[in-house]
Design an enzyme around this catalytic site. Structure first.
Site, PDB file in Angstrom:
ATOM      1  N   ASP A   1       5.919 -11.007  -3.506  1.00  0.00           N
ATOM      2  CA  ASP A   1       7.097 -11.866  -3.422  1.00  0.00           C
ATOM      3  C   ASP A   1       7.473 -12.299  -4.833  1.00  0.00           C
ATOM      4  O   ASP A   1       6.956 -11.771  -5.819  1.00  0.00           O
ATOM      5  CB  ASP A   1       6.825 -13.064  -2.501  1.00  0.00           C
TER       6      ASP A   1
ATOM      7  N   LYS B   1       7.067  -5.861   1.843  1.00  0.00           N
ATOM      8  CA  LYS B   1       6.600  -7.246   1.752  1.00  0.00           C
ATOM      9  C   LYS B   1       6.363  -7.819   3.151  1.00  0.00           C
ATOM     10  O   LYS B   1       5.285  -8.357   3.445  1.00  0.00           O
ATOM     11  CB  LYS B   1       7.622  -8.107   1.008  1.00  0.00           C
TER      12      LYS B   1
END
Length: 232
Positions: A154, A135
């Site tokens: 996310d 991420k």
């Protein structure tokens, strides 16, 4: 005698998963034309630090913390040599502050010692840094270097991608793999950023506003009771 032709009624097929994903992307682009990364930063290392701080924390809270943090420690070298207790105090309000401060300092020490004080622009190298998973790597590569190496997953992207029926997996890595198959590479980060905006504004975790959602006709979850886990 000629062959008798029997008319056949052809039913209209539902759009494929990929067609739906592309239509969702097009609508998101119309809905949020100016969407961009919500974190405030001036350099790649500041973006890296802000993204590490954003774990289990809102971007709004991170943006309240980073001005003082970056005024005191503006670059990798200063963060690498910072007093750890002072660093912890500066990031305390973002939550999990001890672990975040330790990872930020460890990442910056590695950037200084192994990458000549420059945040690397390759995923494999970024993943060597403490506190950096895909991420964070995807955010840094996309917004600091303009490289779409993957899809940032996310909590918003995870939730909405599940609700939209584009993945059935809870694991971010598996979700990212599913989305990569459905979306054109130049739009990988565009998808994430705009889905985040939509998740904040409309498709909220506990109270999605399906009746006002411009994706509802493409969403198998629209108006339905949330499946356990999707509203978290």
């Amino acid at each position: 005698m000629g062959t008798k032709v029997i008319p056949v009624s052809v039913s209209r097929k539902s759009p494929s998963q990929k067609q739906r994903a592309l239509e969702i992307l097009a609508r998101l682009q119309r809905l949020y034309p100016d969407a961009t990364c919500s974190l405030n930063y001036s350099t790649p290392v500041q973006l890296l630090v802000a993204t590490i701080l954003s774990a289990q924390c809102t971007d709004e809270r991170v943006n309240k913390v980073t001005p003082a943090l970056f005024a005191r420690f503006p670059d990798a070298a200063s963060l690498a040599n910072a007093d750890l207790e002072e660093l912890e105090n500066l990031v305390r309000s973002t939550g999990f502050y001890r672990n975040k401060a330790k990872n930020i300092q460890g990442a910056c020490q590695k950037i200084v010692s192994e990458f000549d004080s420059v945040v690397p622009n390759q995923m494999e190298q970024l993943l060597q840094l403490p506190g950096v998973a895909r991420k964070t790597g995807n955010v840094v590569l996309a917004h600091a270097y303009g490289i779409n190496a993957g899809v940032t997953v996310d909590t918003h992207v995870k939730r909405l991608s599940q609700r939209l029926g584009l993945t059935k997996f809870p694991d971010p890595i598996r979700i990212e793999k599913d989305l990569i198959k459905l979306l054109p590479q130049p739009d990988w980060e565009n998808w994430s950023i705009r889905l985040i905006y939509h998740g904040r504004a409309v498709c909220k975790a506990r109270s999605p506003v399906c009746e006002a959602c411009e994706l509802s006709d493409l969403c198998p979850s629209a108006g339905k009771t949330l499946v356990a886990g999707q509203g978290k």
